[in-house]
Design an enzyme around this catalytic site. Sequence first.
Site, PDB file in Angstrom:
ATOM      1  N   HIS A 102      11.941  32.003  47.785  1.00 30.81           N
ATOM      2  CA  HIS A 102      13.039  32.255  46.855  1.00 30.81           C
ATOM      3  C   HIS A 102      12.485  32.844  45.557  1.00 30.81           C
ATOM      4  CE1 HIS A 102      16.021  30.068  49.275  1.00 30.81           C
ATOM      5  NE2 HIS A 102      15.093  29.147  49.476  1.00 30.81           N
ATOM      6  N   HIS A 162      21.375  35.226  50.490  1.00 32.62           N
ATOM      7  CA  HIS A 162      21.060  34.121  49.589  1.00 32.62           C
ATOM      8  C   HIS A 162      22.177  33.903  48.568  1.00 32.62           C
ATOM      9  CE1 HIS A 162      16.591  33.202  50.266  1.00 32.62           C
ATOM     10  NE2 HIS A 162      16.967  34.010  51.255  1.00 32.62           N
ATOM     11  N   GLU A 177      47.448  37.602  30.664  1.00 38.75           N
ATOM     12  CA  GLU A 177      48.008  36.734  31.701  1.00 38.75           C
ATOM     13  C   GLU A 177      47.019  36.552  32.848  1.00 38.75           C
ATOM     14  OE1 GLU A 177      51.267  38.769  33.834  1.00 38.75           O
ATOM     15  OE2 GLU A 177      50.712  40.494  32.610  1.00 38.75           O
ATOM     16  N   THR A 178      46.329  37.610  33.192  1.00 39.02           N
ATOM     17  CA  THR A 178      45.306  37.615  34.236  1.00 39.02           C
ATOM     18  C   THR A 178      44.196  38.535  33.755  1.00 39.02           C
ATOM     19  OG1 THR A 178      46.980  37.321  35.962  1.00 39.02           O
ATOM     20  CG2 THR A 178      44.850  38.155  36.673  1.00 39.02           C
ATOM     21  N   HIS A 186      43.539  33.553  36.737  1.00 41.45           N
ATOM     22  CA  HIS A 186      44.858  33.385  36.122  1.00 41.45           C
ATOM     23  C   HIS A 186      45.098  31.890  35.941  1.00 41.45           C
ATOM     24  CE1 HIS A 186      49.161  33.868  35.329  1.00 41.45           C
ATOM     25  NE2 HIS A 186      49.406  32.957  36.261  1.00 41.45           N
ATOM     26  N   MET A 246      23.396  30.741  45.983  1.00 40.95           N
ATOM     27  CA  MET A 246      22.352  30.845  44.959  1.00 40.95           C
ATOM     28  C   MET A 246      22.739  31.761  43.805  1.00 40.95           C
ATOM     29  SD  MET A 246      18.744  30.554  46.972  1.00 40.95           S
ATOM     30  CE  MET A 246      17.958  29.856  45.502  1.00 40.95           C
ATOM     31  N   HIS A 303      20.397  38.448  35.048  1.00 34.48           N
ATOM     32  CA  HIS A 303      21.027  39.668  34.567  1.00 34.48           C
ATOM     33  C   HIS A 303      20.860  39.824  33.052  1.00 34.48           C
ATOM     34  CE1 HIS A 303      23.952  40.551  38.145  1.00 34.48           C
ATOM     35  NE2 HIS A 303      22.717  40.260  38.553  1.00 34.48           N
ATOM     36  N   ASP A 359      16.702  36.225  39.655  1.00 33.53           N
ATOM     37  CA  ASP A 359      16.988  37.453  38.910  1.00 33.53           C
ATOM     38  C   ASP A 359      17.996  37.094  37.822  1.00 33.53           C
ATOM     39  OD1 ASP A 359      18.107  39.816  37.938  1.00 33.53           O
ATOM     40  OD2 ASP A 359      18.810  40.522  39.883  1.00 33.53           O
ATOM     41  N   HIS A 374      20.791  34.905  39.860  1.00 34.83           N
ATOM     42  CA  HIS A 374      20.898  34.666  41.299  1.00 34.83           C
ATOM     43  C   HIS A 374      19.552  34.872  41.977  1.00 34.83           C
ATOM     44  CE1 HIS A 374      20.821  38.992  42.449  1.00 34.83           C
ATOM     45  NE2 HIS A 374      21.555  39.191  41.350  1.00 34.83           N
ATOM     46  N   CYS A 375      19.446  34.379  43.198  1.00 31.69           N
ATOM     47  CA  CYS A 375      18.252  34.603  44.009  1.00 31.69           C
ATOM     48  C   CYS A 375      18.301  36.029  44.546  1.00 31.69           C
ATOM     49  CB  CYS A 375      18.210  33.592  45.148  1.00 31.69           C
ATOM     50  SG  CYS A 375      16.617  33.525  46.016  1.00 31.69           S
ATOM     51  N   HIS A 421      44.036  35.354  41.217  1.00 36.18           N
ATOM     52  CA  HIS A 421      45.387  35.851  41.453  1.00 36.18           C
ATOM     53  C   HIS A 421      45.460  36.912  42.551  1.00 36.18           C
ATOM     54  CE1 HIS A 421      49.646  36.433  40.721  1.00 36.18           C
ATOM     55  NE2 HIS A 421      49.603  35.425  39.853  1.00 36.18           N
TER      56      HIS A 421
END
Length: 360
Positions: free
Chosen positions: A114, A164, A298-299, A274, A169, A119, A117, A154-155, A325
């Site tokens: 494993h 993964h 709203e969303t 939402h 992950m 971001h 990463d 994340h992996c 939604h």
Amino acid sequence: MKVFRLCMAATALASLLAGGVATADPADQLEHIRPMLVAPPNVMAHEQATKAKPKVVEFTMTIEEKKIVVDEEKGTTLQAMTFNGTMPGPTMVVHEGDYVQLTLINSSKNTLEHNIDFHAATGALGGGALTKIKPGEQTVLRFKADRTGAFIYHCAPEGMVAWHVVSGMSGTLMVLPREGLTDGHGKKLHYDKAYTIGEFDLYIPKDENGNYKSYDTPLESYGDTVEVMRKLTPTHVVFNGKVGALTGKNAMTAKVGETVLFIHSAANRDTRPHLIGGHGDYVWDGGKFANAPDRNLETWFVPGGSVGVALYKFKQPGVYAYVNHNLIEAFELGAAGHVKVEGKWNNDLMKQVVAPSPIK
């Protein structure tokens, strides 16, 4: 003396291979702190704003491969891969200018290599190139949090990234501005609670009779799962790893008058959160605090591979549904949660004028 010189040369070479140079590291002069991570949907204790100097914030996470129950009613299981045993992994919180230092442990009980990463990080595939560890190994990665926002981690093992990620992950790193959140026009924003919602699209294979299959190890499930994944049609879309993870006794809670920060991660697929009966007072749908938030949504839209952040002050008591939604994914596949809010009802905002009765 010759041995000493050889050792020094080897140390310098190792430093270069790790992406640095054999010089003094500014981070070594800073205060180191070790806050406690907590399981989602809760978020670690943190200051929303700080006047302190940047710090090195040390975290430790252990990778755990384990079978989890995705749907208790149907007994459906997933051979998951996780950070710290949860889907999503814990939400880490630092401030802009801090250094994130992670000790990543691959348990000897695991079967696969494993990595991680971030971001939020710069270079080396977000740290993925520097954190490859086999079962029974650990590594330490440090990077500077030089931009604000909520970011996915994340992996990302070569050739198996998607598998993964959809097996559990992923998680969130939130980098707050040192002055705290604002509305983009100088008004400071504050929240009383913060919750993490990790949305997962799952691809669980079925047998010839249409029953979901169960596996003893992730590797055993690999071939079948990839076959389902490539059809791009999830069998489940869930919050925090399972159907009902945030409903009933597991619901998020608040009180009338409290402001709640919702941190919604979507590591693989787009989603559209939402809050039924509520709104997004302030929404960073891309999760990046350097941008002014949208108002009164709203969303909102969270692209796959990112984190959306919404702030809402509750005005009425009751049970609010927090959903994706795409209502098929919410009500048929599992992407729904609850917020239970205590307080006094405000008739000025809403009231039933006439109760249901037979038509005259």
